[in-house]
Write a protein that holds these residues in place. Structure first.
Motif, PDB file in Angstrom:
ATOM      1  N   ILE A   1       0.837  -1.183   0.000  1.00  0.00           N
ATOM      2  CA  ILE A   1       0.000   0.000   0.000  1.00  0.00           C
ATOM      3  C   ILE A   1       0.877   1.239   0.000  1.00  0.00           C
ATOM      4  O   ILE A   1       0.578   2.209  -0.692  1.00  0.00           O
ATOM      5  CB  ILE A   1      -0.939  -0.013   1.224  1.00  0.00           C
ATOM      6  CG1 ILE A   1      -1.916  -1.176   1.133  1.00  0.00           C
ATOM      7  CG2 ILE A   1      -1.696   1.286   1.315  1.00  0.00           C
ATOM      8  CD1 ILE A   1      -2.770  -1.342   2.362  1.00  0.00           C
ATOM      9  N   TYR A   4       2.256   2.060  -3.516  1.00  0.00           N
ATOM     10  CA  TYR A   4       1.216   2.615  -4.385  1.00  0.00           C
ATOM     11  C   TYR A   4       0.934   4.071  -4.028  1.00  0.00           C
ATOM     12  O   TYR A   4       0.858   4.935  -4.895  1.00  0.00           O
ATOM     13  CB  TYR A   4      -0.093   1.827  -4.251  1.00  0.00           C
ATOM     14  CG  TYR A   4      -0.110   0.490  -4.929  1.00  0.00           C
ATOM     15  CD1 TYR A   4       0.057   0.387  -6.298  1.00  0.00           C
ATOM     16  CD2 TYR A   4      -0.331  -0.667  -4.197  1.00  0.00           C
ATOM     17  CE1 TYR A   4       0.020  -0.840  -6.924  1.00  0.00           C
ATOM     18  CE2 TYR A   4      -0.377  -1.898  -4.810  1.00  0.00           C
ATOM     19  CZ  TYR A   4      -0.192  -1.982  -6.179  1.00  0.00           C
ATOM     20  OH  TYR A   4      -0.238  -3.196  -6.792  1.00  0.00           O
ATOM     21  N   ALA A   5       0.750   4.329  -2.741  1.00  0.00           N
ATOM     22  CA  ALA A   5       0.437   5.687  -2.297  1.00  0.00           C
ATOM     23  C   ALA A   5       1.603   6.636  -2.576  1.00  0.00           C
ATOM     24  O   ALA A   5       1.399   7.763  -3.032  1.00  0.00           O
ATOM     25  CB  ALA A   5       0.093   5.673  -0.816  1.00  0.00           C
ATOM     26  N   GLU A   6       2.808   6.163  -2.317  1.00  0.00           N
ATOM     27  CA  GLU A   6       3.989   6.991  -2.560  1.00  0.00           C
ATOM     28  C   GLU A   6       4.121   7.329  -4.044  1.00  0.00           C
ATOM     29  O   GLU A   6       4.390   8.479  -4.409  1.00  0.00           O
ATOM     30  CB  GLU A   6       5.227   6.240  -2.077  1.00  0.00           C
ATOM     31  CG  GLU A   6       6.502   7.014  -2.147  1.00  0.00           C
ATOM     32  CD  GLU A   6       7.682   6.197  -1.641  1.00  0.00           C
ATOM     33  OE1 GLU A   6       8.807   6.531  -2.032  1.00  0.00           O
ATOM     34  OE2 GLU A   6       7.483   5.245  -0.865  1.00  0.00           O
ATOM     35  N   GLY A   8       1.678   7.371  -6.270  1.00  0.00           N
ATOM     36  CA  GLY A   8       0.573   8.249  -6.646  1.00  0.00           C
ATOM     37  C   GLY A   8       0.801   9.684  -6.232  1.00  0.00           C
ATOM     38  O   GLY A   8       0.576  10.617  -7.012  1.00  0.00           O
ATOM     39  N   ILE A   9       1.270   9.881  -5.023  1.00  0.00           N
ATOM     40  CA  ILE A   9       1.522  11.245  -4.539  1.00  0.00           C
ATOM     41  C   ILE A   9       2.660  11.888  -5.314  1.00  0.00           C
ATOM     42  O   ILE A   9       2.568  13.056  -5.716  1.00  0.00           O
ATOM     43  CB  ILE A   9       1.814  11.220  -3.025  1.00  0.00           C
ATOM     44  CG1 ILE A   9       0.532  10.838  -2.268  1.00  0.00           C
ATOM     45  CG2 ILE A   9       2.346  12.559  -2.546  1.00  0.00           C
ATOM     46  CD1 ILE A   9       0.747  10.508  -0.809  1.00  0.00           C
ATOM     47  N   SER A  92      -2.491   5.033  -9.286  1.00  0.00           N
ATOM     48  CA  SER A  92      -1.694   4.505  -8.180  1.00  0.00           C
ATOM     49  C   SER A  92      -2.420   4.662  -6.849  1.00  0.00           C
ATOM     50  O   SER A  92      -2.406   3.758  -6.015  1.00  0.00           O
ATOM     51  CB  SER A  92      -0.343   5.218  -8.106  1.00  0.00           C
ATOM     52  OG  SER A  92       0.436   4.903  -9.225  1.00  0.00           O
ATOM     53  N   LEU A  93      -3.075   5.807  -6.647  1.00  0.00           N
ATOM     54  CA  LEU A  93      -3.813   6.018  -5.402  1.00  0.00           C
ATOM     55  C   LEU A  93      -5.036   5.107  -5.324  1.00  0.00           C
ATOM     56  O   LEU A  93      -5.358   4.581  -4.255  1.00  0.00           O
ATOM     57  CB  LEU A  93      -4.212   7.478  -5.273  1.00  0.00           C
ATOM     58  CG  LEU A  93      -3.041   8.434  -5.023  1.00  0.00           C
ATOM     59  CD1 LEU A  93      -3.519   9.886  -5.054  1.00  0.00           C
ATOM     60  CD2 LEU A  93      -2.351   8.128  -3.714  1.00  0.00           C
ATOM     61  N   ALA A  96      -3.806   1.792  -4.287  1.00  0.00           N
ATOM     62  CA  ALA A  96      -3.484   1.763  -2.857  1.00  0.00           C
ATOM     63  C   ALA A  96      -4.740   1.540  -2.030  1.00  0.00           C
ATOM     64  O   ALA A  96      -4.745   0.744  -1.086  1.00  0.00           O
ATOM     65  CB  ALA A  96      -2.798   3.064  -2.442  1.00  0.00           C
ATOM     66  N   VAL A  97      -5.819   2.213  -2.386  1.00  0.00           N
ATOM     67  CA  VAL A  97      -7.080   2.052  -1.657  1.00  0.00           C
ATOM     68  C   VAL A  97      -7.656   0.653  -1.894  1.00  0.00           C
ATOM     69  O   VAL A  97      -8.117  -0.007  -0.969  1.00  0.00           O
ATOM     70  CB  VAL A  97      -8.084   3.150  -2.061  1.00  0.00           C
ATOM     71  CG1 VAL A  97      -9.451   2.879  -1.494  1.00  0.00           C
ATOM     72  CG2 VAL A  97      -7.579   4.514  -1.616  1.00  0.00           C
TER      73      VAL A  97
END
Length: 128
Positions: A1, A4-6, A8-9, A92-93, A96-97
């Motif tokens: 997760i 993915y979050a990294e 996306g941000i 990507s975000l 992550a979700v």
């Protein structure tokens, strides 16, 4: 997760005007996160799928990553740079979700067949 979050941000942040050095750092962080995501997909998927369908499951993961690799240059060609970075960051975000709903494999026995339910390996029923 986290990867993915990294990713996306970092990718979404690249769509904003930052000084050149900040942009370079965000690009490296995004590339690192994408590489980590790529590796974690296959490690996690091999634990997630039951033995009877593991090869097919890993194959489908590989196919989906290849489709993304095929479509990404097209998206980058059609959209302006900032729009493409926002699309990649948003995907990507979303990933992550979506990953939050997958089952945890730590401390779980690996499934052999699709009909089995996962059992915890640790024996919580015994009292000292």
């Amino acid at each position: 997760i986290l990867f993915y979050a990294e990713a996306g941000i970092a990718l979404a942040a690249l769509a904003v005007d930052f000084p050149h050095n900040v942009t370079r750092i965000l690009a490296v962080v995004g590339k690192f996160a994408i590489a980590g995501t790529w590796l974690s997909i296959f490690v996690y998927a091999s634990e997630l799928f039951p033995t009877s369908v593991r090869a097919v499951g890993l194959g489908m993961c590989s196919v989906s990553t290849r489709v993304g690799g095929i479509l990404s240059p097209t998206i980058a060609e059609v959209l302006p740079l900032r729009g493409a970075l926002l699309v990649f960051g948003a995907f990507s975000l979303v990933a992550a979700v979506a990953t939050m709903w997958l089952r945890e494999t730590l401390g779980q026995s690996m499934l052999e067949h699709l009909t089995e339910k996962s059992n915890d390996i640790t024996d919580d029923d015994t009292d000292p």
